[in-house]
Design a protein around this motif. Structure first.
Motif, PDB file in Angstrom:
ATOM      1  N   VAL A  93       0.848  70.543  50.022  1.00 52.00           N
ATOM      2  CA  VAL A  93       0.929  69.326  50.417  1.00 52.00           C
ATOM      3  C   VAL A  93       0.652  69.130  51.863  1.00 52.00           C
ATOM      4  O   VAL A  93      -0.081  68.382  52.389  1.00 52.00           O
ATOM      5  CB  VAL A  93       2.393  68.978  50.329  1.00 52.00           C
ATOM      6  N   LEU A  94       1.180  70.252  52.609  1.00 50.89           N
ATOM      7  CA  LEU A  94       0.828  70.263  54.233  1.00 50.89           C
ATOM      8  C   LEU A  94      -0.936  70.108  54.358  1.00 50.89           C
ATOM      9  O   LEU A  94      -1.024  69.382  55.290  1.00 50.89           O
ATOM     10  CB  LEU A  94       1.690  71.499  54.718  1.00 50.89           C
ATOM     11  N   GLN A  95      -1.364  71.099  53.720  1.00 54.53           N
ATOM     12  CA  GLN A  95      -2.812  71.208  53.920  1.00 54.53           C
ATOM     13  C   GLN A  95      -3.624  70.170  53.679  1.00 54.53           C
ATOM     14  O   GLN A  95      -4.680  69.356  54.450  1.00 54.53           O
ATOM     15  CB  GLN A  95      -3.557  72.356  53.117  1.00 54.53           C
ATOM     16  N   ASN A  96      -3.142  69.269  52.758  1.00 55.56           N
ATOM     17  CA  ASN A  96      -3.777  67.779  52.377  1.00 55.56           C
ATOM     18  C   ASN A  96      -3.687  67.018  53.515  1.00 55.56           C
ATOM     19  O   ASN A  96      -4.660  66.414  53.663  1.00 55.56           O
ATOM     20  CB  ASN A  96      -2.970  67.349  51.143  1.00 55.56           C
ATOM     21  N   VAL A  97      -2.441  66.779  54.181  1.00 55.60           N
ATOM     22  CA  VAL A  97      -2.321  66.058  55.268  1.00 55.60           C
ATOM     23  C   VAL A  97      -3.040  66.268  56.502  1.00 55.60           C
ATOM     24  O   VAL A  97      -3.493  65.591  57.138  1.00 55.60           O
ATOM     25  CB  VAL A  97      -0.915  65.712  55.711  1.00 55.60           C
ATOM     26  N   GLN A  98      -2.973  67.819  56.640  1.00 58.98           N
ATOM     27  CA  GLN A  98      -3.850  68.292  57.618  1.00 58.98           C
ATOM     28  C   GLN A  98      -5.357  67.995  57.483  1.00 58.98           C
ATOM     29  O   GLN A  98      -6.001  67.654  58.588  1.00 58.98           O
ATOM     30  CB  GLN A  98      -3.773  69.797  57.904  1.00 58.98           C
ATOM     31  N   LEU A  99      -5.509  68.165  56.381  1.00 63.03           N
ATOM     32  CA  LEU A  99      -7.128  67.844  55.882  1.00 63.03           C
ATOM     33  C   LEU A  99      -7.486  66.372  56.433  1.00 63.03           C
ATOM     34  O   LEU A  99      -8.496  65.948  56.842  1.00 63.03           O
ATOM     35  CB  LEU A  99      -7.650  68.248  54.704  1.00 63.03           C
ATOM     36  N   ALA A 100      -6.649  65.405  55.903  1.00 60.80           N
ATOM     37  CA  ALA A 100      -7.131  64.011  56.129  1.00 60.80           C
ATOM     38  C   ALA A 100      -6.805  63.714  57.525  1.00 60.80           C
ATOM     39  O   ALA A 100      -7.407  62.606  57.700  1.00 60.80           O
ATOM     40  CB  ALA A 100      -5.757  63.416  55.134  1.00 60.80           C
ATOM     41  N   LEU A 128       5.070  64.394  56.889  1.00 62.63           N
ATOM     42  CA  LEU A 128       5.546  64.470  55.794  1.00 62.63           C
ATOM     43  C   LEU A 128       6.994  64.235  55.582  1.00 62.63           C
ATOM     44  O   LEU A 128       7.742  63.700  54.729  1.00 62.63           O
ATOM     45  CB  LEU A 128       5.217  66.110  55.529  1.00 62.63           C
ATOM     46  N   GLU A 129       7.564  64.535  56.658  1.00 55.57           N
ATOM     47  CA  GLU A 129       8.855  64.101  56.927  1.00 55.57           C
ATOM     48  C   GLU A 129       9.147  62.481  56.805  1.00 55.57           C
ATOM     49  O   GLU A 129      10.046  62.019  56.147  1.00 55.57           O
ATOM     50  CB  GLU A 129       9.493  64.356  58.516  1.00 55.57           C
ATOM     51  N   ALA A 157      -3.411  58.736  53.956  1.00 54.03           N
ATOM     52  CA  ALA A 157      -4.089  57.596  54.464  1.00 54.03           C
ATOM     53  C   ALA A 157      -3.414  57.508  55.744  1.00 54.03           C
ATOM     54  O   ALA A 157      -4.170  56.972  56.659  1.00 54.03           O
ATOM     55  CB  ALA A 157      -3.856  56.655  53.485  1.00 54.03           C
ATOM     56  N   LEU A 158      -2.207  57.476  56.014  1.00 52.72           N
ATOM     57  CA  LEU A 158      -1.494  57.147  57.426  1.00 52.72           C
ATOM     58  C   LEU A 158      -1.864  58.494  58.312  1.00 52.72           C
ATOM     59  O   LEU A 158      -1.990  58.299  59.418  1.00 52.72           O
ATOM     60  CB  LEU A 158      -0.216  57.302  57.166  1.00 52.72           C
ATOM     61  N   ALA A 159      -2.447  59.572  57.948  1.00 49.75           N
ATOM     62  CA  ALA A 159      -2.925  60.520  58.594  1.00 49.75           C
ATOM     63  C   ALA A 159      -4.075  60.110  59.584  1.00 49.75           C
ATOM     64  O   ALA A 159      -4.151  60.594  60.569  1.00 49.75           O
ATOM     65  CB  ALA A 159      -3.177  61.881  57.812  1.00 49.75           C
ATOM     66  N   ALA A 160      -4.826  59.241  58.990  1.00 51.57           N
ATOM     67  CA  ALA A 160      -6.144  58.827  59.795  1.00 51.57           C
ATOM     68  C   ALA A 160      -5.685  57.660  60.880  1.00 51.57           C
ATOM     69  O   ALA A 160      -6.406  57.099  61.466  1.00 51.57           O
ATOM     70  CB  ALA A 160      -7.048  57.902  58.833  1.00 51.57           C
ATOM     71  N   ARG A 161      -4.177  57.537  60.956  1.00 52.41           N
ATOM     72  CA  ARG A 161      -3.754  56.376  61.755  1.00 52.41           C
ATOM     73  C   ARG A 161      -4.086  55.128  61.740  1.00 52.41           C
ATOM     74  O   ARG A 161      -4.475  54.472  62.751  1.00 52.41           O
ATOM     75  CB  ARG A 161      -3.614  56.900  63.307  1.00 52.41           C
TER      76      ARG A 161
END
Ligand SMILES: Nc1ncnc2c1ncn2[C@@H]1O[C@H](COP(=O)(O)OP(=O)(O)OP(=O)(O)O)[C@@H](O)[C@H]1O
Length: 252
Positions: A93-100, A128-129, A157-161
């Motif tokens: 899960v964490l890596q997915n967001v880091q990748l995004a 994630l929090e 999606a939010l990772a891209a700000r």
């Protein structure tokens, strides 16, 4: 502000979207609803860049988006999720967001990425929090229950700000409590100044959430207004919502 002007998308003889115009301002949460096959997903794909337009224009803060590739649109602050959540199942899960967070990296880069030391880890953990996924950070995305997968896709999606967030059926397949909490989060994002456009079939995810509702029927905008307004529209009731809907009470 997102400005969709006379959007047309044909697939051969199928007029999926046939001259649709609407706007979504920063801070607004707008729902795009309508029967199956009305053209909602096609509209989304045109805005996010998966499909070239047959005609019309899409402007984001005055900039024409239609000539830009999806990754370039992302760099301009336009992010989307899909009807069926799209996550990288080979990662946690964490890596997915880091990748995004590193927009534009292709799926083939996953193995290389896994060897990277997570520079973006803190920011990913914060996301994630925010999306209620902290406890699942090190689970494989493959093992996630569906509701968590939808949350992860939102976090990605939010990772891209983004400043324009496009959500294709965010509540599809979610149980009532999960749906309510996800839609509350979506509304908060708009409250923080993001422009949010989402498609939905579940009226519980529209009533009390969308500031404005666009009703698409057979590729055309049939009505636009508050949920209460479109619920009273005789044509919309006949063609989509049905006579059983009570705008002041239970939703279909
Ligand atoms: N890639 C494609 N090729 C050909 N026809 C397509 C394609 N994508 C969509 N269509 C057609 O365009 C029309 C609009 O489809 P679209 O998926 O946009 O509707 P929708 O409102 O999102 O429906 P749903 O609520 O079922 O997701 C339909 O007639 C569909 O069959």
């Amino acid at each position: 502000m997102l400005q969709v002007r006379q959007l047309v998308k044909h697939f051969g003889g199928i007029h999926a979207v046939d001259g649709v115009s609407f706007e979504v301002a920063a801070g607004e949460c707008v729902a795009l609803i309508g029967p199956n096959g009305a053209g909602k997903s096609t509209c989304f794909a045109c805005i996010a860049g998966q499909y070239p337009l047959t005609g019309g224009h899409i402007l984001w803060n005055g900039q024409a988006l239609e000539k830009l590739a999806p990754a370039e649109r992302l760099r301009h602050g336009v992010a989307r999720t899909f009807q069926v959540a799209q996550v990288f199942e080979a990662l946690t899960v964490l890596q997915n967001v880091q990748l995004a967070m590193q927009a534009g990296i292709a799926q083939k880069a996953i193995s290389a990425f896994k060897r990277l030391d997570g520079q973006s880890r803190e920011a990913a953990e914060a996301l994630l929090e925010e999306t209620g996924l902290r406890a699942l950070a090190h689970d494989d995305a493959l093992s996630l229950p569906y509701g968590a997968k939808k949350r992860l896709e939102l976090a990605m999606a939010l990772a891209a700000r983004p400043r324009l967030l496009l959500l294709d059926e965010p509540a599809a397949g979610l149980a009532e409590a999960e749906r309510a909490s996800l839609m509350k989060r979506v509304k908060q994002l708009a409250g923080q100044g993001m422009a949010v456009l989402y498609t939905e079939h579940n009226m519980d995810a529209v009533a009390g959430v969308a500031d404005r509702v666009l009703v698409l029927i057979e590729g055309r905008l049939a009505a636009e207004g508050s949920f209460e307004e479109i619920s009273r529209d005789a044509e919309v009731r006949r063609l989509y919502l049905g006579e059983s809907l009570d705008p002041g009470g239970e939703h279909a």
